[in-house]
Design an enzyme around this catalytic site. Structure first.
Site, PDB file in Angstrom:
ATOM      1  CG  ASP A  95      -1.953   1.058   1.205  1.00  0.00           C
ATOM      2  OD1 ASP A  95      -1.662   2.165   0.701  1.00  0.00           O
ATOM      3  OD2 ASP A  95      -3.070   0.796   1.668  1.00  0.00           O
ATOM      4  CG  ASP A 117      -8.210   3.026  -7.302  1.00  0.00           C
ATOM      5  OD1 ASP A 117      -8.313   2.772  -8.519  1.00  0.00           O
ATOM      6  OD2 ASP A 117      -7.850   2.182  -6.463  1.00  0.00           O
ATOM      7  CE1 TYR A 194      -7.650  -0.184 -14.877  1.00  0.00           C
ATOM      8  CE2 TYR A 194      -9.401   1.435 -14.569  1.00  0.00           C
ATOM      9  CZ  TYR A 194      -8.842   0.203 -14.284  1.00  0.00           C
ATOM     10  OH  TYR A 194      -9.476  -0.641 -13.416  1.00  0.00           O
ATOM     11  CD  GLU A 195      -2.697   7.135 -21.984  1.00  0.00           C
ATOM     12  OE1 GLU A 195      -1.894   6.668 -21.149  1.00  0.00           O
ATOM     13  OE2 GLU A 195      -2.400   8.015 -22.790  1.00  0.00           O
TER      14      GLU A 195
HETATM   15  N1  SAM Z   1      -2.073   2.455 -13.569  1.00  0.00           N
HETATM   16  C1  SAM Z   1      -2.851   1.423 -14.204  1.00  0.00           C
HETATM   17  C2  SAM Z   1      -3.401   1.928 -15.507  1.00  0.00           C
HETATM   18  O1  SAM Z   1      -3.372   3.132 -15.756  1.00  0.00           O
HETATM   19  O2  SAM Z   1      -3.870   1.099 -16.300  1.00  0.00           O
HETATM   20  C3  SAM Z   1      -3.966   0.903 -13.261  1.00  0.00           C
HETATM   21  C4  SAM Z   1      -5.004   1.905 -12.892  1.00  0.00           C
HETATM   22  S1  SAM Z   1      -6.190   1.243 -11.706  1.00  0.00           S
HETATM   23  C5  SAM Z   1      -7.575   2.263 -11.878  1.00  0.00           C
HETATM   24  C6  SAM Z   1      -5.527   1.798 -10.154  1.00  0.00           C
HETATM   25  C7  SAM Z   1      -4.579   0.797  -9.524  1.00  0.00           C
HETATM   26  O3  SAM Z   1      -3.964   1.389  -8.395  1.00  0.00           O
HETATM   27  C8  SAM Z   1      -5.264  -0.470  -9.027  1.00  0.00           C
HETATM   28  O4  SAM Z   1      -4.596  -1.603  -9.502  1.00  0.00           O
HETATM   29  C9  SAM Z   1      -5.176  -0.350  -7.502  1.00  0.00           C
HETATM   30  O5  SAM Z   1      -5.113  -1.605  -6.855  1.00  0.00           O
HETATM   31  C10 SAM Z   1      -3.908   0.445  -7.344  1.00  0.00           C
HETATM   32  N2  SAM Z   1      -3.856   1.200  -6.090  1.00  0.00           N
HETATM   33  C11 SAM Z   1      -4.824   2.005  -5.601  1.00  0.00           C
HETATM   34  N3  SAM Z   1      -4.451   2.535  -4.415  1.00  0.00           N
HETATM   35  C12 SAM Z   1      -3.212   2.058  -4.164  1.00  0.00           C
HETATM   36  C13 SAM Z   1      -2.306   2.239  -3.092  1.00  0.00           C
HETATM   37  N4  SAM Z   1      -2.626   3.005  -2.026  1.00  0.00           N
HETATM   38  N5  SAM Z   1      -1.117   1.602  -3.134  1.00  0.00           N
HETATM   39  C14 SAM Z   1      -0.805   0.810  -4.201  1.00  0.00           C
HETATM   40  N6  SAM Z   1      -1.624   0.597  -5.247  1.00  0.00           N
HETATM   41  C15 SAM Z   1      -2.820   1.213  -5.229  1.00  0.00           C
END
Ligand code: SAM
Length: 212
Positions: A95, A117, A194-195
């Site tokens: 995290d 997120d 995601y992009e």
């Molecule tokens: N960066 C990638 C993309 O653009 O395709 C994934 C985007 S996805 C919406 C957000 C990712 O961030 C998820 O896999 C989530 O588990 C991770 N994430 C969210 N909060 C986090 C945190 N506090 N620490 C590590 N990873 C986190």
């Protein structure tokens, strides 16, 4: 990010040589992991790792660390690395709240936040990765001349991220509200999972580059 219960993901991660298992033990010594002194760039919230894989393949003189909170998601990145091993990329499952326990002052040259997120409820604002609370964490280990690049298709999150800069002591170097139609900022752009998904739906992609 949809989280399915992928059987055995924790076991696969525990056995993977692409994952740094006790990252806090590397604090101040990340160069040892890569066996060279090349700059280290990180993506926080890497997801399934496509951006990190493509960046590492395109820039062999830079070392990359992809940070992801969930085992089930990280597993997908590990599977990609098993198909195409890259010596300048490693993964951390953690995290990002604990990120200061893992990196020493000046240890990281660039931070990428991609499609973080949004945490839409006000009471969760501190959990947003471009919040001032997270910017204060990044300040502790990003090199003085380091940069943070943030991309999203979420207008509310982007507006929030812009508002957080001044109170956190960061400055805008470049900004666009339509990355894919901004010739200069899109030069060399590598798409994230995601992009690709959201831009193919017609959503504009917001991006800033910041420094302090
Ligand atoms: N960066 C990638 C993309 O653009 O395709 C994934 C985007 S996805 C919406 C957000 C990712 O961030 C998820 O896999 C989530 O588990 C991770 N994430 C969210 N909060 C986090 C945190 N506090 N620490 C590590 N990873 C986190």
């Amino acid at each position: 990010m949809r989280l399915r219960n992928v059987t055995g993901s924790r076991e696969v991660i525990a056995d993977s040589r692409f994952v740094i298992h006790e990252p806090e033990k590397q604090k101040g010594n990340w160069k040892e992991i890569f066996g060279n002194s090349n700059p280290i760039h990180i993506e926080i919230g890497m997801g399934k790792g496509r951006f990190m894989m493509d960046m590492a393949a395109a820039h062999p003189d830079i070392n990359y660390l992809g940070i992801e909170k969930y085992s089930t998601v990280l597993l997908r990145a590990i599977q990609k690395m098993e198909q195409q091993e890259l010596p300048n990329l490693r993964f951390i499952r953690m995290d990002a709240e604990d990120i200061c326990e893992v990196f020493e002052k000046e240890e990281i040259a660039k931070i990428y936040l991609n499609f973080s997120d949004p945490w839409p409820k006000d009471r969760h604002a501190k959990r947003r990765l471009p919040s001032k609370e997270f910017l204060a964490r990044y300040d502790r280990f990003l090199q003085k001349d380091g940069r943070l690049e943030f991309k999203t298709d979420n207008q509310g999150l982007f507006d929030f991220a812009l508002e957080e800069l001044e109170p956190a002591g960061w400055k805008l170097e470049a900004v666009t509200r339509d990355l894919h139609h901004d010739e200069k900022m899109c030069e060399g752009n590598i798409m994230t999972e995601y992009e690709e998904k959201f831009s193919s739906m017609g959503n504009p992609i917001y991006k800033y580059i910041i420094y302090r």
